[in-house]
Design an enzyme around this catalytic site. Structure first.
Site, PDB file in Angstrom:
ATOM      1  N   CYS A   1      23.236  45.316 -20.237  1.00  0.00           N
ATOM      2  CA  CYS A   1      22.921  46.699 -20.557  1.00  0.00           C
ATOM      3  C   CYS A   1      23.917  47.198 -21.593  1.00  0.00           C
ATOM      4  O   CYS A   1      25.076  47.468 -21.259  1.00  0.00           O
ATOM      5  CB  CYS A   1      22.968  47.566 -19.295  1.00  0.00           C
ATOM      6  SG  CYS A   1      22.391  49.251 -19.578  1.00  0.00           S
TER       7      CYS A   1
ATOM      8  N   GLY B   1      -0.086  40.641 -21.187  1.00  0.00           N
ATOM      9  CA  GLY B   1       0.955  41.509 -21.730  1.00  0.00           C
ATOM     10  C   GLY B   1       1.505  40.969 -23.035  1.00  0.00           C
ATOM     11  O   GLY B   1       1.841  39.789 -23.136  1.00  0.00           O
ATOM     12  N   GLY B   2       1.585  41.844 -24.043  1.00  0.00           N
ATOM     13  CA  GLY B   2       2.110  41.441 -25.339  1.00  0.00           C
ATOM     14  C   GLY B   2       3.340  42.216 -25.756  1.00  0.00           C
ATOM     15  O   GLY B   2       3.678  42.270 -26.928  1.00  0.00           O
ATOM     16  N   GLY B   3       4.022  42.846 -24.771  1.00  0.00           N
ATOM     17  CA  GLY B   3       5.259  43.561 -25.050  1.00  0.00           C
ATOM     18  C   GLY B   3       6.417  42.594 -25.183  1.00  0.00           C
ATOM     19  O   GLY B   3       6.244  41.442 -25.586  1.00  0.00           O
TER      20      GLY B   3
ATOM     21  N   CYS C   1      15.864  49.332 -17.891  1.00  0.00           N
ATOM     22  CA  CYS C   1      17.130  49.735 -18.514  1.00  0.00           C
ATOM     23  C   CYS C   1      17.870  50.736 -17.636  1.00  0.00           C
ATOM     24  O   CYS C   1      17.905  51.933 -17.931  1.00  0.00           O
ATOM     25  CB  CYS C   1      16.904  50.316 -19.899  1.00  0.00           C
ATOM     26  SG  CYS C   1      18.448  50.483 -20.820  1.00  0.00           S
TER      27      CYS C   1
END
Length: 436
Positions: free
Chosen positions: A368, A26-28, A190
């Site tokens: 948040c 994963g590269g997020g 989120c």
């Protein structure tokens, strides 16, 4: 022994070994933070780290709310001018010098043999970091994708870039009728975003003078306004009451019928189904882990990647760690939580590689930034157990213009300029946490 990595950057061609000391899937957000801090740690050389990420473009996903909610402007032409600074970058441009970017998609895991398979072959590792994010499952709501993919139908969602632009268009053009906003069962990325777009839309319609003609309705699968923290849940319940927004708790969306403009809900407290009409609908999809993890020995409860909630280490495979949205820990699935997890994970992975005891502990920190309309924002911060955990002061449940500007302008700059360099540690800001 680690095989040599040959890089021919001048021609845009890179050849990689099939083995890495550290492989990051994963590269997020999570993968970017993990590989940059690993590369900066000094124990692993950058060329010993490989990141598996097939996507050519890296998106700053919090910008989707700002697109759909009008924070970046209320027409698409204005917003598109800000795409580079607020929204996206080429994946290659965000990589630490020397770290290997392998543009392959992982399809299966074999942790017993320290290996995994991609769409192009097999790879082995000494240490594995699972950080692919999660999957948006619009397909789990019957008819949702059909309605969303119709550019003229008023069903929208800020959870995808293309749908975020559709949200902006339809929100601006909506002048009367029933506007329904929906939040699915947790966990979702989120958890405050379904309410952010609600309050931003209400504020914009008030500004346009159409609010009096719009019947706003909020449906949520939860039984409170903000499950992660009671303090902010109470503040948001007060806010939606002041704004005249009815809430319908314990409702799960089962289907959308674009032809009749009806939604089928199940009331989870009674088990009964009932239909509700809409003229404008913002929906958030259910979310799951990736199939290659769900169908592997690394899966834990609910299919999320098994990880100790404090060390981020897999309980069955000590050379495997997990961070970000795919991690099966009871914290919020937010970038802020990821940034707090990563230094803990890096510290523990390094200590384990040196034969030392794993001691660093993640507190469950999450944040948040909740847009509340009128150019204000409530900066919710909390940790395990639902306790508030403020960075600035105790009254962060009161919406602030300062926090609004931080979210709008400062956070995107930090994301694209400090995170790729391994210089951002979430609520610790630029100060690297020390573990004893």
């Amino acid at each position: 022994m680690l095989q040599r990595v040959i890089s021919r950057r001048a021609y845009g061609i890179r050849h990689f070994s099939t083995h890495s000391r550290v492989a990051v899937i994963g590269g997020g957000t999570a993968g970017m933070a993990a590989r940059s801090q690993l590369a900066e740690n000094g124990v692993f050389r950058p060329e010993e780290i490989s990141v598996f990420e097939p996507r050519e473009t890296h998106l700053y996903q919090p910008s989707f709310t700002m697109i759909g909610g009008g924070v970046l402007g209320n027409n698409q032409a204005t917003v598109k001018k800000k795409e580079f600074s607020h929204i996206k970058r080429p994946t290659d441009s965000l990589f630490h010098t020397g770290v290997n970017l392998i543009k392959e998609k992982v399809v299966s895991l074999d942790p017993e043999n320290n290996s995994f398979t991609t769409n192009k072959g097999q790879h082995t590792y000494e240490y594995l970091v699972i950080a692919p994010g999660l999957k948006l499952r619009y397909d789990l709501i019957e008819g949702a994708s059909e309605a969303l993919d119709d550019p003229d139908h008023p069903v929208v969602s800020i959870y995808r870039e293309d749908y975020a632009y559709k949200t902006l268009k339809h929100r601006e053009n909506f002048t009367k009728g029933t506007a329904l906003f929906y939040q699915p069962p947790f966990p979702i990325k989120c958890g405050g975003a379904p309410q952010k777009i609600l309050y931003l839309s209400e504020s914009r319609w008030r500004e346009l003078g159409t609010r009096g003609n719009i019947d706003l309705q909020y449906y949520t699968a939860a039984n409170v306004m903000f499950p992660p923290c009671e303090k902010y849940s109470m503040a948001l319940d007060k806010l939606r009451t002041e704004l005249g927004i009815p809430v319908h708790f314990e409702h799960v969306m089962k289907a959308v019928d674009k032809n009749s403009k009806e939604i089928l809900f199940t009331n989870t407290s009674t088990g009964k189904e009932h239909a509700v009409k809409y003229d404008f609908l913002h929906l958030v999809p259910p979310q799951t882990n990736h199939d290659f993890i769900i169908n592997s020995p690394l899966a834990g409860a609910g299919g999320w990647t098994a990880a100790d909630q404090n060390s981020m280490q897999n309980p069955n495979f000590p050379n495997v760690f997990s961070v970000g949205d795919s991690a099966g820990v009871p914290s919020s699935k937010t970038a802020a939580s990821t940034f707090a997890q990563v230094p803990v994970m890096v510290e523990n992975l390094v200590k384990h590689s040196q034969g030392e005891e794993v001691k660093a502990s993640f507190s469950g920190y999450g944040s948040c930034p909740l847009f509340t309309g009128d150019n204000k924002l409530m900066l919710a911060e909390f940790k395990y157990g639902g306790a508030s955990n403020e960075t600035f002061y105790s009254k962060q449940d009161i919406p602030s213009r300062i926090f609004y500007q931080m979210k709008k302008d400062l956070f995107p700059w930090i994301y694209f300029n400090l995170v790729p360099k391994g210089q951002w540690y979430g609520n610790k800001t630029v100060f690297k946490p020390r573990f004893f």
